[in-house]
Design a protein around this motif. Structure first.
Motif, mmCIF file in Angstrom:
data_model
loop_
_atom_site.group_PDB
_atom_site.id
_atom_site.type_symbol
_atom_site.label_atom_id
_atom_site.label_comp_id
_atom_site.label_asym_id
_atom_site.label_seq_id
_atom_site.Cartn_x
_atom_site.Cartn_y
_atom_site.Cartn_z
ATOM 1 N N LEU A 922 5.472 18.208 -2.420
ATOM 2 C CA LEU A 922 5.104 17.470 -1.224
ATOM 3 C C LEU A 922 6.059 16.302 -1.043
ATOM 4 C CD1 LEU A 922 2.183 18.284 -2.827
ATOM 5 C CD2 LEU A 922 1.321 17.523 -0.610
ATOM 6 N N THR A 923 6.177 15.910 0.201
ATOM 7 C CA THR A 923 6.988 14.718 0.489
ATOM 8 C C THR A 923 6.218 13.465 0.062
ATOM 9 O OG1 THR A 923 6.056 14.542 2.719
ATOM 10 C CG2 THR A 923 8.054 15.861 2.451
ATOM 11 N N ASN A 924 6.904 12.335 0.037
ATOM 12 C CA ASN A 924 6.237 11.078 -0.244
ATOM 13 C C ASN A 924 5.326 10.708 0.920
ATOM 14 O OD1 ASN A 924 7.567 10.767 -2.694
ATOM 15 N ND2 ASN A 924 9.328 9.781 -1.702
ATOM 16 N N TRP A 925 4.354 9.870 0.598
ATOM 17 C CA TRP A 925 3.436 9.399 1.638
ATOM 18 C C TRP A 925 4.187 8.541 2.636
ATOM 19 C CZ3 TRP A 925 -1.202 11.304 2.505
ATOM 20 C CH2 TRP A 925 -1.956 11.843 1.459
ATOM 21 N N SER A 926 3.862 8.733 3.902
ATOM 22 C CA SER A 926 4.433 7.859 4.929
ATOM 23 C C SER A 926 3.706 6.514 4.910
ATOM 24 C CB SER A 926 4.290 8.501 6.310
ATOM 25 O OG SER A 926 2.901 8.594 6.662
ATOM 26 N N LYS A 927 4.187 5.591 5.698
ATOM 27 C CA LYS A 927 3.500 4.309 5.826
ATOM 28 C C LYS A 927 2.246 4.507 6.661
ATOM 29 C CE LYS A 927 7.615 1.385 5.467
ATOM 30 N NZ LYS A 927 8.427 0.332 6.138
ATOM 31 N N PHE A 928 1.295 3.594 6.448
ATOM 32 C CA PHE A 928 0.076 3.676 7.247
ATOM 33 C C PHE A 928 0.388 3.347 8.697
ATOM 34 C CE2 PHE A 928 -2.248 3.279 3.206
ATOM 35 C CZ PHE A 928 -3.248 4.224 3.421
ATOM 36 N N SER A 929 -0.316 4.041 9.562
ATOM 37 C CA SER A 929 -0.134 3.768 10.996
ATOM 38 C C SER A 929 -0.635 2.363 11.303
ATOM 39 C CB SER A 929 -0.909 4.795 11.821
ATOM 40 O OG SER A 929 -2.306 4.721 11.524
ATOM 41 N N PRO A 930 -0.069 1.722 12.325
ATOM 42 C CA PRO A 930 -0.478 0.350 12.618
ATOM 43 C C PRO A 930 -1.880 0.308 13.196
ATOM 44 C CG PRO A 930 1.049 1.118 14.277
ATOM 45 C CD PRO A 930 1.015 2.190 13.216
ATOM 46 N N CYS A 931 -2.549 -0.851 12.961
ATOM 47 C CA CYS A 931 -3.883 -1.088 13.517
ATOM 48 C C CYS A 931 -3.742 -1.873 14.803
ATOM 49 C CB CYS A 931 -4.753 -1.862 12.529
ATOM 50 S SG CYS A 931 -5.245 -0.903 11.091
ATOM 51 N N THR A 932 -4.588 -1.541 15.771
ATOM 52 C CA THR A 932 -4.533 -2.272 17.044
ATOM 53 C C THR A 932 -5.015 -3.695 16.873
ATOM 54 O OG1 THR A 932 -6.732 -1.407 17.570
ATOM 55 C CG2 THR A 932 -4.835 -0.154 18.355
ATOM 56 N N SER A 933 -5.988 -3.911 16.032
ATOM 57 C CA SER A 933 -6.489 -5.260 15.755
ATOM 58 C C SER A 933 -7.222 -5.223 14.424
ATOM 59 C CB SER A 933 -7.414 -5.765 16.866
ATOM 60 O OG SER A 933 -8.544 -4.906 16.983
ATOM 61 N N ASP A 934 -7.443 -6.400 13.872
ATOM 62 C CA ASP A 934 -8.127 -6.478 12.593
ATOM 63 C C ASP A 934 -9.571 -6.031 12.739
ATOM 64 O OD1 ASP A 934 -5.865 -7.414 11.460
ATOM 65 O OD2 ASP A 934 -6.425 -9.543 11.526
ATOM 66 N N CYS A 935 -10.057 -5.407 11.676
ATOM 67 C CA CYS A 935 -11.466 -5.011 11.570
ATOM 68 C C CYS A 935 -11.870 -3.979 12.608
ATOM 69 C CB CYS A 935 -12.403 -6.227 11.674
ATOM 70 S SG CYS A 935 -11.989 -7.548 10.531
ATOM 71 N N VAL A 936 -10.920 -3.330 13.293
ATOM 72 C CA VAL A 936 -11.261 -2.340 14.330
ATOM 73 C C VAL A 936 -10.470 -1.070 14.057
ATOM 74 C CG1 VAL A 936 -11.239 -1.781 16.788
ATOM 75 C CG2 VAL A 936 -11.778 -4.109 16.039
ATOM 76 N N GLY A 937 -11.178 0.067 14.010
ATOM 77 C CA GLY A 937 -10.512 1.352 13.897
ATOM 78 C C GLY A 937 -10.085 1.685 12.487
ATOM 79 N N VAL A 938 -9.271 2.722 12.389
ATOM 80 C CA VAL A 938 -8.785 3.217 11.105
ATOM 81 C C VAL A 938 -7.270 3.350 11.171
ATOM 82 C CG1 VAL A 938 -10.915 4.425 10.538
ATOM 83 C CG2 VAL A 938 -9.132 5.602 11.825
#
Length: 1630
Positions: A922-938
């Motif tokens: 497997l390839t290495n893990w990519s970076k986490f996708s950006p969050c739109t704002s703190d404490c909201v979403g995944v």
């Protein structure tokens, strides 16, 4: 049930009555048998007071002793036993007042708080705490050596302090633990294994709470039964061998990589084929080669070699024996045993048969792995010693140091020994003849500043508003700096050309006491001019008797200077006044007296003349030669009258009275008067008659000059200026030295007419005209002298910016050591220079740089090719990388520098895995996708399958190989809150600028509005401590506060001086001040007040009143009032009266009448007199002259006399009465001795403009008569008595110098580098203590404020993992733990939270100071057949050794030897290292704590309280031995020992021989009731019969005691004895 209870209760009461009866009888018998004298006993009273003639232990005290009856009355002493009589006297310590300084109470510390329930026995439920009592020791001790003394000594001065106090004990807090974790997985997948679970402590036990329970539990587990025959075998893995290099004789393989030399040769051939490339391509290739070269570890310093390790894998039978057969492990659980002779088939057949259960690669654990060859650190030999850092010779200067070093040849790798010290140094002193002396440093100071008095003024002093004219004591300051003290730098003293002094250096170079920066000084107070009263007007005289050109004259009057002022006579008022007059003369005849009246023509009476007696005097009244008065008219004779016997007799004229006016005007003329009286009347016939009343008084004009008075008035002297008329005389002065020339001063002189103003100068006489010009000395010019600039301060060596991102600064300064004066050269403007620090081009700092990981290296295929399931190009290996040392700018540096200054060195090797053909890639893990704002979403991250893995079904299993991860977006919420206490109230920094350049207490702001600070702490959403900047806080809460200003003691102004207590001679005068307000907040204290009136203070000074200041003035006698009138003769007895007044005496004579009490009542003249008026022709005498003086000393033998003369002779034939009287001179009646009396010194008197400093104290000289009366000084002066006393003396009034404190030091570093409890301090010291009534030093000599809260990050180990040995196999494995970054608040409560490792990136990797990070270690899982050797004591189990041997035998370990030689020996006789408990090492304390004091207990070798054989331990909740109880026995018939009755069954190791039992050897067999055949023995029946008889006896006694007696019949007579009744009152003697 109820009947049974009542019966038991009745039986108990009966037994209790029987017991009381027996006790009563015994007591009664005892009393009757005692001696009769036991009814009497000695009584004592309290000890009396300690008496004695001297203080100390020599005293004695007594008490009363008497004999008393038990009923309380006193009896004879003979009734008491004399041998037991108490003493009625004892020695004692007689306490005196001065013992208070020798003895005192010594108070011990309070002991632990003891619950009251332990004293009272009462217990209850604890709700908020339990009341307790604390005690302490209180002793009376001698202060000198601390020895104890009798308490009565200290109680004499102070009551004994309390020895008990109440306290509160918090309720006990039991231990609180978490729930158990889930059970771990079973150590075996089949068969019997172990699993455990743990729990942790939440709150430890406090205040005697219950201890914590067991934190670990074990239990057996059996996942499933092992199948078939294989369950009897297990796969055991041994430990890895040492790392070693492959043998050179190994056959090469086809897949081996070609050597680097061969690869380079092939590249060169390729280049020749491709031809030349363009320059850009060549440059690109060159840079790539450099990178590759850095990535290669070919340097000897990084000489790392990859080797391999091997281990043994065997199959173990469950009895612990190994099977020496070829084996195969399936899934790492079971072993299939086969050999070439077995029917199981060959390897390939077996593989095919079980292919559905395992793959080839997982057939068995790896027996080979790559490793890094261990290599020790290699260093070179030591270099030669360098030169000594100290280059000068001076024993007082600390020694220098010289160092040597050695080079690093090879760094340690693979766990090799670490490098030794690369540098060392030692102390040294320079040697040789040419060593120069060390530079010496000394303190230098500037000149003292001007003396200032205003700094000493109190707050209430009115002179604060107008400080001009202040004088007296003051303070002055100077600046102190450090210089290099040698001749070169101090050359300005000898040759001060450039007006600069030596260069200041760092003050830390100067040792010793810093010179004082302040001192007391004195400004001389100006002396005011005091002049005498005006003298009388003189005669009319010429201005200049030598030049009598002008006929104009003047009358002068003068006054003299009594006290010369500061600055000379020019500051005095005019001393001469003049009145123009006519007919001046320089000399004149002065009448001394008139001779006796001589009648004319030799007559005895009638008209005659009086010859004047004169002298020649000048205009000043001084007698000169008579020839000087030749030109003046000589006074002529004065006509007079000598009365004849029948003429009227008149008295002599009195003296002319004082002139009524000082000058004459149109409205007022001066008059003088004289009088005479009729002493006897004339005869009726023939005699001249008496004049009328108007003829008895004469009036004449006086001071006929007009009221026109002139005088010269002068102005103040001007400044001294250069005299231009003589300036050319000073041109010869050398140019290089400042010279002081002569100048002139001028002032204005004008002629003033009194009450008019300025008039032309010709109106005033020229002779007394003051000078208007005088020479003076010009003050020397004084140039400003400054030091050279100091050296620039050093810039910080780091590349970090300054405070608040500003650039760092460096500065230099110079000091003014002499201020300019009198027009000298001014000081330069620039005394302080500052500039930005230059940013270093190369920042001094080092860091490690890591390079690209190299290719993963496997164990050579030639070595592992025989391993089952091994593949040639895949598997686990080791890869290495290059590490270089760089400076902060990226340039390459020596590795030694990074070892010194950089952080810990990164790892140079790591395990790696080359994927095999069947593995999922497997390839290495990519970076986490950006969050739109703190404490909201995944947020998500992804990876993908590579290559052929995309087509493999097992790789598509998303549970085994997830391709995406999702997590909630981080919730960064922060909350701030205050923490800790408020700081001290801190005033804003900064100084009040001072014009004089000196530093006194008043210059620094010491009170007013300040600020106090409280630290802020910031937490994130997980309650973890973060930097305060996350909460948008600078770290503090700031609050305004007030530092109260000190208020000085406030007194009223001085009252006026009272009048002198005596009008003649020495007395005192007083003035006072009243207290208005007491000091507070550290203000100036009040001076010593009157001990009676604490609100008032007095000042008393001696004074002397002139005895001639007030005199009695008598008017002329009145006309005779004859009481017995002889009308014919007009004579007889009569009375005369006159008026007597007390008047103020002045230069011009008596002036004003005053109160009579101001004059001496003893000297008052007569107001009336009785005498006889002479008849005509009687002798008339004049008034009596004063008494002559008695000869001194007054011996009582001399006489004094007075005389009178005949004013009218009697008729012929009659004589005049006696004209002389005498009386004896008697001491203290009319003869007196005189002596001087000196008064006490006055208090020190200061000028009105002074506060303190040099003053004047005076004392007065008084003339005292022998009868004690003070008289005029002239009486003593006429006797020319010696004056041997000094009347004035200088004195000093202590200045009220306020306490002077140093500046606040800089804030200290924080007491803690992180956490909540850090504090910063700043301090100041006392520069000058307060003096006199100055303001005392402040008690607050230090300030603190909280440090900004910083999170405490630290590296911390996680828990060890379970021992892992290749899944479920046994043997030697590994356990692991993580090194994580934790944050805490530094409070020490142990609460910390794990955070990102980046937060600990700046910390050196160390755990509790240990830099040796251990994240994995070997461990062992026992295989079936290995034994866990335990020792069991009662209910406690102690693991004393774990030894896994294939034969299943457990060993014990024991210390052997003697005190000189000790070793550890195993039970099989082998000497080993390790295994013996360190606590049992001979020589260590093996006692039990607490001691084993329970019956049948003993202390074991392990330091544990145990019970003897036959007893078992009963433990408390704390695990301590409570008691030893017998172990129940059980009959076990055995065939081993037929003689024994019963054998005890015990929990012992069944594998041990029966003769070897753990614990102590002792009694094993007990007395048993059963025989070998199981029947009761005979002695048991006898014992049972005896017990039965005893029970029957007890029941019978109970029945008899409880039987109710019969009621007696009533009888009339009561003569029978009543039954004895005993009442039990609780006394133990009953």
């Amino acid at each position: 049930m109820g009947l049974g209870v009542r019966g038991a209760r009745t039986a108990f009461l009966c037994l209790w009555r029987l017991f009381l009866l027996l006790c009563g009888i015994r007591t009664a018998c005892t009393q009757t048998s005692e001696d009769g004298k036991s009814l009497y006993f000695w009584e004592t009273g309290p000890w009396g007071r300690c008496m004695g003639s001297e203080c100390g232990p020599g005293g004695s005290q007594s008490r009363a002793v008497w004999c008393a009856h038990v009923e309380g009355w006193t009896t004879l002493h003979t009734n008491c036993l004399q041998s037991t009589r108490p003493a009625n006297q004892q020695s004692c310590f007689r306490v005196c007042d001065w013992h208070k300084d020798l003895y005192d109470w010594r108070l011990g510390t309070w002991n632990q708080c003891v619950p009251i329930s332990l004293r009272t026995g009462r217990t209850g439920i604890c709700l908020q705490g339990e009341e307790g009592i604390q005690t302490r020791e209180v002793n009376c001790v001698l202060k000198a050596d601390g020895s104890t003394a009798d308490h009565a000594i200290c109680e004499y001065f102070e009551p004994k302090p309390r020895q008990e106090q109440a306290c509160l004990i918090p309720c006990p807090q039991d231990c609180v633990v978490t729930e158990f974790t889930p059970w771990t997985t079973c150590s075996k997948t089949c068969g019997l294994g172990l699993q455990n679970r743990v729990r942790s402590i939440v709150e430890p036990p406090l205040f005697s709470g219950l201890p914590c329970p067991n934190l670990t539990e074990f239990q057996t587990c059996a996942p499933r039964a092992c199948e078939g025959r294989e369950t009897v075998f297990s796969l055991k893995v041994g430990g890895w061998s040492e790392c070693k290099l492959p043998s050179l004789a190994s056959p090469p393989t086809s897949s081996a990589a070609p050597s680097r030399t061969a690869r380079q040769a092939r590249r060169r051939k390729g280049k020749e084929r491709k031809g030349n490339r363009d320059p850009e391509m060549r440059e690109l290739i060159k840079s790539k080669r450099n990178r590759n070269r850095l990535n290669r570890l070919e340097d000897d310093l990084w000489n790392m070699e990859i080797g391999y390790q091997s281990r043994q894998v065997v199959c173990v039978h469950r009895n612990g024996s190994t099977v020496s057969l070829r084996l195969l492990c399936i899934s790492g659980v079971q072993c299939l045993v086969f050999d070439n002779r077995s029917s199981s088939g060959t390897w390939e057949e077996l593989k095919g048969k079980h292919s559905e259960r395992f793959s080839l690669r997982n057939l068995q654990p790896e027996t080979y792995q790559s490793c890094l060859m261990p290599k020790d650190c290699v260093v070179s030999e030591w270099s030669s010693w360098g030169s000594c850092s100290k280059t000068c010779s001076d024993p007082s200067v600390p020694q220098g140091s010289l160092s040597r070093s050695r080079q690093l040849i090879r760094l340690p790798t693979g766990g090799g020994s670490e490098c030794p010290q690369l540098e060392e140094s030692q102390a040294c002193e320079p040697e040789g003849d040419g060593v120069p002396p060390c530079a010496a440093y000394a303190w230098r100071s500037t000149e003292w500043s001007e003396c200032r008095v205003d700094a000493l003024l109190s707050q209430q002093d009115r002179r604060r508003g107008n400080q001009t004219g202040l004088c007296g004591g003051g303070v002055q300051g100077r600046e102190v700096y450090c210089v290099q003290a040698n001749a070169e730098l101090l050359s300005y003293i000898n040759n001060n050309k450039d007006k600069q002094a030596s260069q200041p250096v760092d003050v830390r170079l100067c040792k010793g006491t810093t010179p004082s920066t302040t001192q007391l000084c004195h400004i001389p107070c100006p002396v005011e001019c005091e002049v005498s009263p005006w003298g009388a007007w003189g005669p009319c005289t010429f201005e200049n008797c030598d030049e009598r050109v002008v006929k104009k004259g003047f009358k002068f009057r003068r006054r003299t200077i009594i006290n010369y002022p500061t600055g000379g006579e020019g500051n005095c008022p005019h001393l001469v006044e003049a009145i123009p007059c006519d007919d001046p003369s320089c000399f004149s005849w002065q009448l001394v007296k008139l001779e006796e009246c001589i009648p004319e023509e030799d007559m005895d009476c009638g008209e005659g003349t009086q010859t004047p007696q004169v002298r020649c005097v000048n205009s000043e009244g001084t007698e000169v030669e008579k020839e000087m008065c030749v030109d003046e008219v000589y006074p002529s004779s004065v006509p007079c009258l000598v009365p004849c016997p029948k003429d009227c007799a008149l008295s002599l004229w009195t003296e002319w009275s004082t002139c009524s006016q000082t000058c004459s005007s149109k409205t007022a003329e001066g008059k003088q008067m004289r009088t005479r009286a009729i002493l006897a009347y004339n005869a009726g016939e023939g005699g001249s008659s008496c004049p009328n009343t108007s003829a008895l008084q004469e009036v004449r004009n006086c001071n006929e000059h007009p009221c026109i008075v002139y005088h010269w008035q002068t102005g103040p002297w001007g400044q001294c200026v250069e005299d231009t008329t003589t300036s050319t005389l000073n041109t010869s002065s050398s140019a290089d030295k400042s010279t002081c020339t002569m100048g002139v001063q001028t002032r204005k002189v004008i002629c003033v007419k009194v009450n008019v103003g300025q008039v032309p100068p010709k109106k005033c006489p020229e002779a007394p005209r003051p000078e208007s010009v005088r020479p003076c000395l010009l003050p020397c010019k004084r140039d400003c002298i400054v030091t050279h600039f100091s050296k620039w301060t050093e810039c910080p060596t780091s590349c970090e910016a300054g405070v608040n991102g500003q650039k760092n600064k460096q500065f230099r300064y110079r000091v003014i050591i002499q201020m300019p004066a009198n027009g000298g050269q001014e000081c330069p403007d620039a005394l302080y220079e500052e500039k930005d620090c230059a940013t270093p081009s190369v920042c001094p700092g080092y860091r490690w740089k890591t390079h690209k990981w190299r290719k993963c290296q496997l164990v050579p295929w030639s070595i592992r090719r025989d391993s089952k399931g091994a593949q040639e190009n895949c598997g686990a290996g080791v890869q290495t990388r290059a590490i270089s040392c760089r400076q902060l700018d990226g340039t390459v540096a020596d590795v030694v520098q990074c070892l010194k200054f950089a952080s810990s060195m990164p790892v140079m090797s790591q395990p790696c895995q080359l994927p095999c053909r069947d593995d999922c890639q497997l390839t290495n893990w990519s970076k986490f996708s950006p969050c739109t704002s703190d404490c909201v979403g995944v947020r998500t991250r992804r990876r993908a399958l590579m290559g052929k893995s995309k087509k493999k079904d097992k790789c598509k299993n998303s549970q085994m190989y997830p391709l995406s991860e999702t997590q909630y977006c981080p919730c960064d919420k922060y909350s701030a809150q205050p923490v800790g206490n408020w700081s001290d109230c801190i005033l804003p920094e900064g100084r009040v600028e001072n014009a004089a350049g000196m530093k006194v207490q008043g210059d620094v702001k010491e009170c007013g509005q300040g600020y106090r600070y409280q630290a802020m702490v910031c937490y994130d959403q997980d309650n973890r401590l973060v930097a305060t900047s996350r909460c948008n806080s600078h770290g503090y809460i700031e609050e305004a506060c007030i530092v109260p200003c000190p208020s000085d003691c406030k007194l009223s102004e001085w009252s006026n001086w009272s009048r002198c207590s005596k009008s003649c001679g020495s007395g005192v005068k007083v003035r006072s001040k009243w207290l208005r307000e007491k000091p507070y907040n550290g203000g100036r204290p009040c001076p010593k007040l009157d001990h009676l009136n604490q609100a008032q203070m007095y000042e008393v000074v001696p004074c002397v009143s002139d005895c001639s200041q007030y005199i009695w003035v008598a008017e002329p006698w009145s006309v005779w009032k004859v009481s017995n009138v002889d009308l014919k003769e007009n004579c007889g007895e009569g009375i005369q009266t006159r008026r007597v007044r007390c008047m103020l005496n002045t230069v011009d004579g008596p002036s004003d009448a005053v109160e009579d009490y101001l004059c001496d009542p003893e000297e008052i003249p007569q107001g009336t007199r009785e005498s006889r008026l002479p008849c005509p022709e009687d002798c008339v005498l004049s008034d009596w002259s004063p008494w002559t003086l008695c000869d001194l000393p007054c011996s009582g033998r001399g006489d004094r006399e007075r005389t009178a003369f005949a004013l009218r002779l009697p008729k012929e034939g009659e004589d005049c009465p006696v004209s002389m009287q005498t009386e004896p001179c008697l001491l203290n009646r009319n003869c007196f001795h005189y002596s001087y009396n000196i008064t006490d010194w006055s208090t020190c008197q200061l000028s009105a403009s002074a506060v303190c400093g040099i003053g004047l104290k005076t004392r007065m000289l008084d003339c005292v008569r022998s009868d004690g009366k003070s008289v005029d000084l002239k009486y003593c002066e006429e006797l020319r008595l010696e004056k041997k006393w000094q009347m004035n003396a200088s004195c000093t009034v202590e200045c009220p110098v306020n306490c002077q404190l140093s500046d606040w030091s800089a804030w200290s570093d924080c007491s803690q580098t992180c956490g909540l409890e850090g504090k910063m301090w700043r301090r100041r010291t006392v520069v000058e203590a307060s003096q006199g009534d100055g303001r005392p030093c402040s008690s607050q000599m230090e300030h603190w404020k909280p440090c900004p809260v910083r999170p405490c990050y630290r590296w911390q180990y996680g828990p060890w993992s379970e021992c892992r040995v290749e899944e479920v196999v046994c043997g030697v494995g590994l356990r692991f733990r993580n090194l994580s970054c934790f944050v805490s608040d530094g409070s020490g409560d142990g609460k910390s939270s794990i955070v990102e490792e980046e937060l600990c990136a700046g910390l050196e990797q160390a755990v509790d100071g240990d830099k040796n990070i251990v994240l994995e270690e070997t461990c062992t899982l026992p295989c079936p057949g290995n034994r866990l050797c335990l020792k069991v004591y009662g209910r406690r189990m102690y693991i004393y050794s774990i030894d896994f041997h294939l034969d299943g035998e457990c060993y014990e370990y024991q210390w052997m030897g003697n005190p000189q030689l000790i070793w550890c020996q195993r039970s099989d006789g082998i000497n080993v290292t390790g295994g013996c408990p360190p606590a049992l090492l001979p020589g260590t304390d093996q006692s039990c704590d607490p001691p084993c004091d329970k019956p049948q207990s003993f202390c074991s070798e392990e330091g544990v309280c145990m019970c003897e054989e036959g007893y078992t331990e009963v433990l408390t909740t704390e695990g301590m031995l409570e008691q030893c109880t017998p172990i129940p026995v059980l009959e076990i018939p055995t065939a081993v020992d037929k003689k024994a009755d019963v054998k005890t069954s015990r929990a012992i190791n069944p594998t041990l021989p029966t003769t070897v039992q753990p614990g102590r050897t002792g009694r094993t067999w007990y007395l048993q009731p059963f025989g070998p055949d199981g029947k009761l023995k005979t002695w048991v029946y006898g014992v049972a019969a005896g017990v039965f008889v005893l029970l029957v006896f007890i029941v019978s006694m109970i029945y008899l005691a409880c039987k109710k007696p019969k009621k007696p019949q009533r009888r009339q007579n009561n003569n029978r004895l009543k039954p004895l009744t005993l009442a039990y009152d609780g006394d133990v003697d009953m």
